[in-house]
Design a protein around this motif. Structure first.
Motif, PDB file in Angstrom:
ATOM      1  N   ILE A 157      38.642  44.974  40.944  1.00 15.09           N
ATOM      2  CA  ILE A 157      40.092  44.982  41.171  1.00 15.09           C
ATOM      3  C   ILE A 157      40.499  44.173  42.394  1.00 15.09           C
ATOM      4  O   ILE A 157      41.674  44.174  42.771  1.00 15.09           O
ATOM      5  N   GLN A 158      39.549  43.471  42.988  1.00 17.55           N
ATOM      6  CA  GLN A 158      39.900  42.571  44.078  1.00 17.55           C
ATOM      7  C   GLN A 158      40.703  41.386  43.535  1.00 17.55           C
ATOM      8  O   GLN A 158      40.548  40.978  42.384  1.00 17.55           O
ATOM      9  N   GLU A 159      41.541  40.862  44.378  1.00 19.06           N
ATOM     10  CA  GLU A 159      42.469  39.796  43.993  1.00 19.06           C
ATOM     11  C   GLU A 159      41.786  38.615  43.302  1.00 19.06           C
ATOM     12  O   GLU A 159      42.323  38.020  42.358  1.00 19.06           O
ATOM     13  N   LYS A 160      40.576  38.284  43.753  1.00 18.77           N
ATOM     14  CA  LYS A 160      39.931  37.072  43.235  1.00 18.77           C
ATOM     15  C   LYS A 160      39.606  37.146  41.753  1.00 18.77           C
ATOM     16  O   LYS A 160      39.476  36.114  41.081  1.00 18.77           O
ATOM     17  N   TYR A 161      39.468  38.359  41.204  1.00 19.29           N
ATOM     18  CA  TYR A 161      39.096  38.481  39.803  1.00 19.29           C
ATOM     19  C   TYR A 161      40.288  38.469  38.846  1.00 19.29           C
ATOM     20  O   TYR A 161      40.104  38.302  37.636  1.00 19.29           O
ATOM     21  N   GLN A 162      41.492  38.683  39.350  1.00 22.30           N
ATOM     22  CA  GLN A 162      42.713  38.534  38.554  1.00 22.30           C
ATOM     23  C   GLN A 162      42.673  39.301  37.225  1.00 22.30           C
ATOM     24  O   GLN A 162      43.073  38.790  36.173  1.00 22.30           O
ATOM     25  N   LEU A 163      42.207  40.537  37.283  1.00 23.77           N
ATOM     26  CA  LEU A 163      42.111  41.318  36.049  1.00 23.77           C
ATOM     27  C   LEU A 163      43.466  41.687  35.465  1.00 23.77           C
ATOM     28  O   LEU A 163      43.558  42.064  34.292  1.00 23.77           O
ATOM     29  N   LYS A 164      44.519  41.571  36.252  1.00 21.71           N
ATOM     30  CA  LYS A 164      45.854  41.825  35.709  1.00 21.71           C
ATOM     31  C   LYS A 164      46.158  40.894  34.541  1.00 21.71           C
ATOM     32  O   LYS A 164      46.891  41.258  33.622  1.00 21.71           O
ATOM     33  N   LEU A 165      45.600  39.697  34.590  1.00 19.46           N
ATOM     34  CA  LEU A 165      45.833  38.728  33.521  1.00 19.46           C
ATOM     35  C   LEU A 165      45.208  39.175  32.206  1.00 19.46           C
ATOM     36  O   LEU A 165      45.559  38.667  31.140  1.00 19.46           O
ATOM     37  N   ALA A 170      45.589  49.745  35.826  1.00 26.57           N
ATOM     38  CA  ALA A 170      45.275  50.881  36.697  1.00 26.57           C
ATOM     39  C   ALA A 170      43.771  51.097  36.707  1.00 26.57           C
ATOM     40  O   ALA A 170      43.080  50.754  35.747  1.00 26.57           O
ATOM     41  N   ALA A 171      43.279  51.669  37.803  1.00 25.42           N
ATOM     42  CA  ALA A 171      41.843  51.944  37.931  1.00 25.42           C
ATOM     43  C   ALA A 171      41.643  53.282  38.629  1.00 25.42           C
ATOM     44  O   ALA A 171      42.365  53.613  39.571  1.00 25.42           O
ATOM     45  N   VAL A 172      40.653  54.029  38.158  1.00 27.57           N
ATOM     46  CA  VAL A 172      40.262  55.298  38.789  1.00 27.57           C
ATOM     47  C   VAL A 172      38.775  55.222  39.086  1.00 27.57           C
ATOM     48  O   VAL A 172      37.962  54.970  38.188  1.00 27.57           O
ATOM     49  N   ALA A 173      38.417  55.446  40.344  1.00 25.76           N
ATOM     50  CA  ALA A 173      37.028  55.333  40.789  1.00 25.76           C
ATOM     51  C   ALA A 173      36.546  56.688  41.318  1.00 25.76           C
ATOM     52  O   ALA A 173      37.084  57.189  42.311  1.00 25.76           O
ATOM     53  N   TYR A 174      35.561  57.257  40.643  1.00 24.56           N
ATOM     54  CA  TYR A 174      34.944  58.515  41.081  1.00 24.56           C
ATOM     55  C   TYR A 174      33.742  58.208  41.970  1.00 24.56           C
ATOM     56  O   TYR A 174      32.812  57.536  41.570  1.00 24.56           O
ATOM     57  N   ARG A 185      41.264  43.555  49.554  1.00 20.13           N
ATOM     58  CA  ARG A 185      42.220  42.709  48.829  1.00 20.13           C
ATOM     59  C   ARG A 185      42.396  43.208  47.382  1.00 20.13           C
ATOM     60  O   ARG A 185      42.134  42.492  46.412  1.00 20.13           O
ATOM     61  N   ILE A 186      42.857  44.427  47.271  1.00 11.64           N
ATOM     62  CA  ILE A 186      43.022  45.079  45.975  1.00 11.64           C
ATOM     63  C   ILE A 186      44.378  44.704  45.382  1.00 11.64           C
ATOM     64  O   ILE A 186      45.403  44.803  46.060  1.00 11.64           O
ATOM     65  N   ASP A 187      44.381  44.285  44.117  1.00  9.67           N
ATOM     66  CA  ASP A 187      45.664  43.918  43.510  1.00  9.67           C
ATOM     67  C   ASP A 187      45.957  44.665  42.212  1.00  9.67           C
ATOM     68  O   ASP A 187      46.852  44.288  41.458  1.00  9.67           O
ATOM     69  N   ILE A 188      45.209  45.767  41.956  1.00 12.12           N
ATOM     70  CA  ILE A 188      45.484  46.659  40.835  1.00 12.12           C
ATOM     71  C   ILE A 188      45.566  48.083  41.379  1.00 12.12           C
ATOM     72  O   ILE A 188      44.702  48.483  42.175  1.00 12.12           O
ATOM     73  N   PRO A 189      46.587  48.848  41.027  1.00 11.97           N
ATOM     74  CA  PRO A 189      46.709  50.221  41.529  1.00 11.97           C
ATOM     75  C   PRO A 189      45.420  51.014  41.318  1.00 11.97           C
ATOM     76  O   PRO A 189      44.826  50.987  40.242  1.00 11.97           O
ATOM     77  N   ALA A 219      47.988  46.142  46.281  1.00 11.64           N
ATOM     78  CA  ALA A 219      48.432  47.159  45.334  1.00 11.64           C
ATOM     79  C   ALA A 219      48.254  48.548  45.943  1.00 11.64           C
ATOM     80  O   ALA A 219      47.411  48.749  46.817  1.00 11.64           O
ATOM     81  N   PRO A 220      49.033  49.531  45.479  1.00 15.21           N
ATOM     82  CA  PRO A 220      48.923  50.880  46.048  1.00 15.21           C
ATOM     83  C   PRO A 220      47.565  51.517  45.785  1.00 15.21           C
ATOM     84  O   PRO A 220      47.016  51.392  44.688  1.00 15.21           O
ATOM     85  N   VAL A 221      47.037  52.178  46.803  1.00 14.47           N
ATOM     86  CA  VAL A 221      45.744  52.862  46.715  1.00 14.47           C
ATOM     87  C   VAL A 221      45.932  54.314  47.129  1.00 14.47           C
ATOM     88  O   VAL A 221      46.482  54.594  48.196  1.00 14.47           O
TER      89      VAL A 221
END
Length: 283
Positions: A157-165, A170-174, A185-189, A219-221
């Motif tokens: 979810i870091q900006e460089k990977y541009q997964l929004k495209l 959204a992402a949930v990490a346990y 540099r997170i760009d996905i909630p 993005a919000p964390v």
């Protein structure tokens, strides 16, 4: 008649248990899928055929989808339970087996045998595969990861990977490994769920990341820390010691196992988080 009564009672109990843990016993069974990973130009990563299992709700969709990334022990029943839980919430769930796709089982004692960067290529491939299916809401996809899979999500979810495209919203990490120096540099909630007493992927590192001013520019964390909970707190088994690679180097023993109170709260938060983020996308 007595046998029929016992069977009826057993089915009723199974449905009741499923309600308690958020799993629908009537969920459609999984199906196997195989598709290529997607390697970015210049990345030193091999192309592989990704193995995955897809779980679907009943009906024709289009359904939001959640990509599930397993921990260092590989794909097991824990991730299948999570897939069923996600289906009961109305999502298609894809459990990606990054390790078997590369000829590995558990890598807990050598966690870089399959790197997060390799697994990001699996996420790309999975998103591309899902976008070609007719019953998927291509603009409402999410990530759910555990331990090594959550570490992967912290990178993906870091900006460089541009997964929004690719439609990831959204992402949930346990219990991820947080790197305060590299993960800002997170760009996905993102929602992070941690055991405060985790001694495998230390909660202190996520606290440090959370306090970084640079993190607040993206993005919000959201981060939730559960007192008295260890690594794998959402699993049903009792707490025990397991051996695995440690932050700082070397293989050591770590506490791992369930905390029912923390687990139940995390299920509720995860469900609400995906619903909220997907709802925002649909507006």
């Amino acid at each position: 008649m007595a046998i029929h009564a016992k069977m009826t009672a057993a089915v009723a109990f199974a449905c009741f248990l499923g309600t308690l843990v958020g799993i629908n016993p009537q969920a459609i069974a999984n199906e196997k899928a195989h598709y290529p990973n997607v390697v970015l130009p210049g990345a030193m990563i091999d192309s592989v055929t990704v193995r995955a299992e897809i779980y679907r709700p009943r009906g024709n969709g289009a359904f939001p989808a959640v990509i599930v990334m397993h921990g260092c022990g590989g794909h097991d029943a824990h991730h299948e339970r999570w897939a069923e839980r996600l289906v009961s919430w109305g999502y298609v769930a894809v459990v990606v087996d990054s390790f078997a796709s590369r000829g590995y089982g558990s890598i807990c004692k050598e966690t870089t045998a399959v790197t997060p960067e390799m697994r990001v290529s699996d996420i790309y491939g999975t998103a591309e595969y899902l976008r070609k299916l007719p019953n998927i809401d291509k603009d409402r996809m999410g990530l759910l990861g555990f331990s090594h899979g959550a570490w992967t999500i912290m990178k993906a979810i870091q900006e460089k990977y541009q997964l929004k495209l690719f439609g990831i919203r959204a992402a949930v990490a346990y219990y991820p490994y947080c790197n305060p120096k590299l993960d800002v540099r997170i760009d996905i909630p993102l929602l992070v769920l941690m055991g405060e007493d985790d001694d495998w992927t230390p909660a202190a590192l996520c606290h440090e990341l959370q306090a970084d001013e640079a993190l607040k520019k993206g993005a919000p964390v959201e981060m939730i820390f559960y007192p008295g909970a260890y690594h794998g707190f959402d699993r049903p088994q009792a707490v025990s010691e397991v051996s695995g690679w440690s932050v700082g180097g070397g293989v050591k023993k770590h506490k791992m196992g369930g905390n029912p109170k923390a687990a139940e709260d995390s299920f509720k938060r995860t469900r609400e988080y995906f619903a909220r983020r997907f709802d925002e996308t649909a507006r």
